[in-house]
Design an enzyme around this catalytic site. Structure first.
Site, PDB file in Angstrom:
ATOM      1  N   ASP A  68      35.513  37.784  45.889  1.00 33.73           N
ATOM      2  CA  ASP A  68      36.000  39.027  45.283  1.00 33.73           C
ATOM      3  C   ASP A  68      34.778  39.823  44.848  1.00 33.73           C
ATOM      4  O   ASP A  68      34.158  39.502  43.826  1.00 33.73           O
ATOM      5  CB  ASP A  68      36.862  38.721  44.052  1.00 33.73           C
ATOM      6  CG  ASP A  68      38.324  38.534  44.388  1.00 33.73           C
ATOM      7  OD1 ASP A  68      38.827  39.250  45.257  1.00 33.73           O
ATOM      8  OD2 ASP A  68      38.966  37.667  43.765  1.00 33.73           O
ATOM      9  N   LYS A 166      44.017  45.174  49.478  1.00 34.78           N
ATOM     10  CA  LYS A 166      44.902  44.618  48.461  1.00 34.78           C
ATOM     11  C   LYS A 166      45.383  45.725  47.527  1.00 34.78           C
ATOM     12  O   LYS A 166      44.749  46.785  47.476  1.00 34.78           O
ATOM     13  CB  LYS A 166      44.207  43.489  47.697  1.00 34.78           C
ATOM     14  CG  LYS A 166      42.860  43.845  47.060  1.00 34.78           C
ATOM     15  CD  LYS A 166      42.187  42.577  46.539  1.00 34.78           C
ATOM     16  CE  LYS A 166      40.933  42.915  45.766  1.00 34.78           C
ATOM     17  NZ  LYS A 166      40.201  41.752  45.290  1.00 34.78           N
ATOM     18  N   HIS A 179      48.060  38.153  36.690  1.00 36.25           N
ATOM     19  CA  HIS A 179      47.357  36.918  36.352  1.00 36.25           C
ATOM     20  C   HIS A 179      48.068  36.191  35.208  1.00 36.25           C
ATOM     21  O   HIS A 179      47.950  34.968  35.082  1.00 36.25           O
ATOM     22  CB  HIS A 179      45.916  37.208  35.919  1.00 36.25           C
ATOM     23  CG  HIS A 179      45.057  37.738  37.017  1.00 36.25           C
ATOM     24  ND1 HIS A 179      44.979  39.074  37.311  1.00 36.25           N
ATOM     25  CD2 HIS A 179      44.228  37.103  37.888  1.00 36.25           C
ATOM     26  CE1 HIS A 179      44.151  39.251  38.321  1.00 36.25           C
ATOM     27  NE2 HIS A 179      43.683  38.074  38.690  1.00 36.25           N
ATOM     28  N   ASP A 253      48.013  36.360  47.371  1.00 33.51           N
ATOM     29  CA  ASP A 253      47.133  36.339  46.210  1.00 33.51           C
ATOM     30  C   ASP A 253      47.132  34.906  45.673  1.00 33.51           C
ATOM     31  O   ASP A 253      47.870  34.033  46.153  1.00 33.51           O
ATOM     32  CB  ASP A 253      47.610  37.352  45.165  1.00 33.51           C
ATOM     33  CG  ASP A 253      46.484  37.857  44.262  1.00 33.51           C
ATOM     34  OD1 ASP A 253      45.410  37.220  44.221  1.00 33.51           O
ATOM     35  OD2 ASP A 253      46.673  38.886  43.583  1.00 33.51           O
TER      36      ASP A 253
END
Length: 328
Positions: A68, A166, A179, A253
């Site tokens: 990332d 994304k 998250h 993800d």
């Protein structure tokens, strides 16, 4: 490659700055499709190159290693060893700068053995939404997000990297951080057309060729009120594949995010059954990796083709940094 020789349809994290003997043994016994690295895996250039080399000794020379590295808040390679890259919002109205920045960012990653960059973010910046996207987004304007996103993809391709767009079909409206919780988006089908637009534009062959895409762990009432996108055949087949037109490799993800509930191995099977090509599990916990690999189906022939198509495009597109053109 025979079905028996195919790796598991999973990309996994590891625990630290080197591949432990236990991790190497697991990956030899149940080979994942690739690996993803985080800040916990990164100390300095020599260490990182040694780690990516060790991973490929176990996984194979063509195994993708992801990172990332968007710039701004989301960056695993940081000073003092690597340059600071700005967040996506700083490139609004500046596609040429976006292309050049992405090319330098990609070259920085590739030099370390990281050939898949989880960027660009094609989510819209929605005022009042949760800041988990915020300045990671290029703009509030769908057309501008598509324009800067296309430049970003061109820059990463010029560096020889595979981009991962994304979070398809769009995270920008979320009022929660996936998250930590499962966001529920109540926008109408018509309202969601704006969020889908950048992905549809990027999925043109001249823009999105060779890109992967990462799903959003979001429940969209207008698309599937019962399952988040990552686990929804209605969203993956009906929206991402058919309506958006994305035909590249579709990556979930991180299955460890709290938006999803359940054991990682069960979630992996659900995501693959829903239409993802590969699942992502990032914490690097040995027992979780082992359980997931035991349960995870092998990469399908079509998923392997999509992975190879992306790799071939990256290799064919690579150019010296000085030759990168801003003609987007």
């Amino acid at each position: 490659m025979s079905r028996a020789a195919m790796p598991a349809a999973a990309i996994l994290g590891i625990s630290g700055t080197s591949l432990t003997p236990e991790e190497a043994a697991l990956f030899r016994r149940h080979r994942p499709a690739g690996a993803i690295l985080f800040a916990r895996n990164v100390a300095d250039p020599a260490q990182l190159r040694s780690l990516t080399s060790a991973l490929r000794e176990v996984l194979g020379e063509e195994a993708p290693i992801l990172v990332d590295q968007e710039g701004g808040r989301v960056a695993r390679l940081r000073p003092p060893h690597w340059p600071t890259f700005p967040p996506g919002a700083s490139f609004e109205g500046r596609p040429e700068a976006a292309l050049e920045n992405a090319a330098l960012l990609g070259a920085t990653c590739l030099e370390m053995g990281l050939d898949v960059v989880c960027a660009p973010v094609l989510d819209l910046r929605h005022p009042g939404a949760h800041d988990v996207i915020g300045d990671r987004a290029f703009s509030e304007d769908p057309a501008e997000v598509a324009r800067i996103g296309a430049a970003w993809i061109a820059g990463l391709r010029a560096a020889g990297c595979i981009p991962v767009i994304k979070h398809i079909p769009g995270h920008g409206r979320a009022m929660a951080d996936s998250h930590l919780d499962l966001p529920r988006v109540s926008a109408t089908r018509r309202e969601l057309e704006a969020d889908l637009f950048p992905f549809q534009a990027i999925c043109r062959p001249d823009s999105g060729r060779g890109a992967w895409a990462m799903t959003a762990h979001i429940l969209y009432d207008a698309l599937d009120p019962d399952r988040p996108a990552t686990l929804s055949p209605r969203v993956i087949e009906g929206v991402i594949r058919d309506e958006v037109g994305f035909d590249g490799l579709l990556l979930s993800d991180d299955l460890a995010m709290k938006a999803l509930s359940g054991k990682p191995e069960d979630l992996a099977v659900q995501a693959l059954d829903a239409g993802c090509d590969v699942v992502l599990h990032c914490p690097g916990i040995l027992a979780e990796n082992a359980a997931l690999l035991e349960a995870c189906p092998r990469l399908t022939d079509r998923a392997a083709e999509r992975m190879e198509e992306a790799r071939a495009t990256a290799l064919a597109s690579r150019r010296p940094l000085g030759a990168v053109s801003a003609s987007v």
